[in-house]
Each structure stands twice: as structure tokens, then as C-alpha cells.
Design a protein around this motif. Structure first.
Motif, mmCIF file in Angstrom:
data_model
loop_
_atom_site.group_PDB
_atom_site.id
_atom_site.type_symbol
_atom_site.label_atom_id
_atom_site.label_comp_id
_atom_site.label_asym_id
_atom_site.label_seq_id
_atom_site.Cartn_x
_atom_site.Cartn_y
_atom_site.Cartn_z
ATOM 1 N N UNK A 126 9.049 2.124 -33.505
ATOM 2 C CA UNK A 126 9.124 0.879 -32.734
ATOM 3 C C UNK A 126 7.906 0.024 -33.096
ATOM 4 N N UNK A 127 6.976 -0.152 -32.208
ATOM 5 C CA UNK A 127 5.798 -0.964 -32.475
ATOM 6 C C UNK A 127 4.793 -0.743 -31.366
ATOM 7 N N UNK A 128 3.508 -0.939 -31.684
ATOM 8 C CA UNK A 128 2.505 -0.856 -30.623
ATOM 9 C C UNK A 128 2.750 -1.948 -29.582
ATOM 10 N N UNK A 129 3.489 -2.995 -29.969
ATOM 11 C CA UNK A 129 3.793 -4.080 -29.031
ATOM 12 C C UNK A 129 4.827 -3.675 -27.985
ATOM 13 N N UNK A 130 5.593 -2.603 -28.266
ATOM 14 C CA UNK A 130 6.708 -2.233 -27.391
ATOM 15 C C UNK A 130 6.310 -2.073 -25.922
ATOM 16 N N UNK A 131 5.225 -1.355 -25.607
ATOM 17 C CA UNK A 131 4.858 -1.217 -24.195
ATOM 18 C C UNK A 131 3.886 -2.288 -23.704
ATOM 19 N N UNK A 144 12.723 -7.175 -29.313
ATOM 20 C CA UNK A 144 13.582 -6.204 -29.997
ATOM 21 C C UNK A 144 12.940 -4.819 -30.027
ATOM 22 N N UNK A 145 11.635 -4.767 -30.240
ATOM 23 C CA UNK A 145 10.959 -3.472 -30.295
ATOM 24 C C UNK A 145 10.849 -2.835 -28.903
ATOM 25 N N UNK A 146 10.672 -3.660 -27.892
ATOM 26 C CA UNK A 146 10.654 -3.136 -26.521
ATOM 27 C C UNK A 146 12.023 -2.598 -26.139
ATOM 28 N N UNK A 147 13.060 -3.325 -26.517
ATOM 29 C CA UNK A 147 14.428 -2.872 -26.243
ATOM 30 C C UNK A 147 14.715 -1.583 -27.002
ATOM 31 N N UNK A 148 14.244 -1.496 -28.244
ATOM 32 C CA UNK A 148 14.439 -0.295 -29.052
ATOM 33 C C UNK A 148 13.714 0.893 -28.419
ATOM 34 N N UNK A 172 0.831 0.373 -35.174
ATOM 35 C CA UNK A 172 0.220 -0.931 -35.341
ATOM 36 C C UNK A 172 0.465 -1.439 -36.750
ATOM 37 N N UNK A 173 -0.387 -2.333 -37.217
ATOM 38 C CA UNK A 173 -0.191 -2.940 -38.535
ATOM 39 C C UNK A 173 -0.289 -1.900 -39.644
ATOM 40 N N UNK A 174 0.702 -1.926 -40.548
ATOM 41 C CA UNK A 174 0.741 -1.029 -41.694
ATOM 42 C C UNK A 174 0.768 -1.883 -42.957
ATOM 43 N N UNK A 240 -2.859 3.634 -35.064
ATOM 44 C CA UNK A 240 -3.485 2.343 -35.373
ATOM 45 C C UNK A 240 -3.266 1.299 -34.272
ATOM 46 N N UNK A 241 -3.484 1.676 -33.045
ATOM 47 C CA UNK A 241 -3.382 0.703 -31.949
ATOM 48 C C UNK A 241 -4.567 -0.253 -32.026
ATOM 49 N N UNK A 242 -4.319 -1.518 -31.742
ATOM 50 C CA UNK A 242 -5.364 -2.531 -31.852
ATOM 51 C C UNK A 242 -6.139 -2.638 -30.545
ATOM 52 N N UNK A 243 -7.464 -2.453 -30.576
ATOM 53 C CA UNK A 243 -8.246 -2.464 -29.335
ATOM 54 C C UNK A 243 -8.214 -3.809 -28.607
ATOM 55 N N UNK A 244 -8.119 -4.915 -29.349
ATOM 56 C CA UNK A 244 -8.076 -6.229 -28.701
ATOM 57 C C UNK A 244 -6.799 -6.385 -27.872
ATOM 58 N N UNK A 245 -5.665 -5.947 -28.436
ATOM 59 C CA UNK A 245 -4.410 -6.023 -27.701
ATOM 60 C C UNK A 245 -4.428 -5.104 -26.485
ATOM 61 N N UNK A 246 -5.009 -3.924 -26.640
ATOM 62 C CA UNK A 246 -5.088 -2.981 -25.527
ATOM 63 C C UNK A 246 -5.949 -3.545 -24.406
#
Length: 265
Positions: A126-131, A144-148, A172-174, A240-246
Motif C-alpha cells: 500500500x503506502x505509508x500514506x495509507x494510515x 486509493x492506497x487507504x482503500x486498498x 515510503x519513497x522507493x 522508510x516512513x518519513x518523520x516529517x509526515x509522522x
């Protein structure tokens, strides 16, 4: 060792290729599914498939059954990235990203289920953005990633009754071609938007900072292989979760909105 078969979707992409390579090195035979044909080797069987076409997916099942009627795992990498304003994007683009990112996984899991038995597993990227709460203009991708992600959890609830494990990898970003697609999408959006011209330019600098912290596809592939080796895998894994987003998502939503407004206005 008994031969184990794994299906990998999005196999021709950066994450898919790295994972296919690692899996074959560990003795697995991989069905490499993608819109473009993967190079066949003794341990890689290419499947050309359009995930948005149900009949194409069914034909891939039939091709797979020429080799085996048992899959150890299905690993999902297929997906597309899109960056746009939710009030400016074309309806066709809205339909397309939902079709590929969500419906495609649904069609594959439904069609290949007869090949999955007790002890098999499904891994969905999915994505680190999902949650997390999405940033502006990344909303449609995050939706879409949250739904997935929610689909995967619901699927886990059901398939546990059949002895099948379902897990998600929230990455996160790859460093793949998708980062280039992301940059191109951002540039196009900045050029075409009529509502957010000033805001979009500032947003571009934020996105570039977030994506600068990326990992190699090989590192992500190793994470997937490790997940597949778990005897009792948990639902969610991250990398690879982004600390700024967290940090932003720890804040109350009203404060998040205020910060974004101050940064982008």
C-alpha cells in the motif's frame, strides 16, 4: 525442498524486479505478472496481463494452472501514481487510478484464490500514506492506497478462516521509475492548475524534500522476502516512513489544516 510458486504483480517495475530476483535466488519459482512481458528464465514464468480486464486476469490463472494448482503467495506491486487537485482532475483519471490500484488487487485475489491453500499468504503493497492524513494534491493517490489498506484488512478477516494470511507493506519513497513519474506529475500539475498556482509551487518544494529520503528497491524486496518467511505474519509492516509526515499526523487535525494553509497560501 518442495518447489514453491509465488505470483508477483507489477513484476516489471523496480520493486517487482528486485523482489522477483531475490525470490528466485532463494529457490522460489515466480509467476511474473505485468502488462509488459517479463524475461523468462528457468525460475521465472512471465504472465502478460491487464489487471483492469477481468478476462485477462482469468487467462493468467489458466496459464498458471498449466504449471501448478498451488501458490504459496501472491505479492502485489502493481499500481500507478497520480498527483492532482480533487476538483480539477479529469473524471477518467479518477476512475483509472481506482481501477488499477484497488480493483486490480480485488480481481487478482478473487481469481487466484482457488490456488491458495492453508498456510499461503497475500502481501499487498500500500503506502505509508495509507494510515495517515493526506497532503493536498496527493489526495487521490492516498484515497486509493487507504482503500486498498482497508480492503486488505477486511480480506485478512475473511481469509484467516481459510488459513490464508493477508499482510500489507506500507512503504515510503522507493527509488524506482515511479519517483520520476511523481516528479513529472507534480511539474505538470504546477503548470496546468488554475486554482492553486502560487500554492502548488510551494508544495513542490515540500514533496521534493519528502521524496529525497528514499530507499532502493532491493531493500524493499528484502523486506517482502522476510515477511514471506514469517510463520505467523502480522497484518502491517512498514519501511522508510518519513518523520516529517509522522510528526504532522500526530497533531490534531485542526492544527494540521492550519499548518498546511500557512505553508501553502
Amino acid at each position: 525442498m518442495e518447489k514453491k510458486y509465488i505470483l508477483v504483480t507489477g513484476a516489471s517495475g523496480g520493486m517487482g524486479k528486485a523482489t522477483v530476483k531475490l525470490l528466485t535466488e532463494r529457490g522460489y519459482t515466480v509467476f511474473a505478472l505485468d502488462r509488459t512481458e517479463y524475461e523468462a528464465t528457468p525460475n521465472v514464468i512471465p504472465l502478460v496481463c491487464d489487471l483492469t480486464d477481468e478476462q485477462s486476469v482469468v487467462r493468467s490463472v489458466e496459464k498458471t494452472m498449466e504449471y501448478t494448482d498451488n501458490l504459496f503467495a501472491v505479492v502485489h506491486f502493481a499500481g500507478i501514481y497520480m498527483l492532482d487537485s480533487l476538483v480539477e482532475m479529469e473524471s477518467g483519471a479518477f476512475d483509472k487510478i481506482l481501477d488499477v490500484n484497488l480493483r486490480g488487487a480485488f480481481l487478482v485475489n478473487k481469481a487466484f484464490l482457488p490456488l491458495l491453500g492453508d498456510g499461503s499468504r497475500i502481501v499487498i503493497t500500500t503506502s505509508e500514506l495509507a494510515p495517515l492524513d493526506p497532503l493536498p494534491f496527493t489526495g487521490i493517490y492516498a484515497v486509493t492506497k487507504s482503500a486498498l489498506d482497508k480492503y486488505a484488512y477486511s480480506l485478512r478477516m475473511e481469509l484467516q478462516l481459510l488459513g490464508i494470511s493477508v499482510s500489507v507493506l506500507r512503504a515510503g519513497a522507493v527509488s524506482t521509475d515511479m519517483l520520476g513519474v511523481s516528479t513529472d506529475a507534480l511539474d505538470k500539475f504546477v503548470e496546468k492548475t488554475e486554482l492553486y498556482s502560487c500554492n502548488a509551487a510551494r508544495f513542490k518544494s515540500i514533496v521534493e524534500r519528502v521524496e529525497a529520503r528514499n530507499i532502493t528497491p532491493d531493500k524493499l524486496g528484502k523486506k517482502v522476502v522476510k515477511m514471506l518467511g514469517k510463520s505467523n505474519p502480522r497484518f502491517a509492516y512498514t519501511i522508510n516512513r518519513n518523520p516529517l509526515l509522522l510528526m504532522l499526523n500526530i497533531l490534531p487535525k485542526r492544527l494540521q489544516l492550519w499548518i498546511i494553509k500557512q505553508v501553502l497560501k
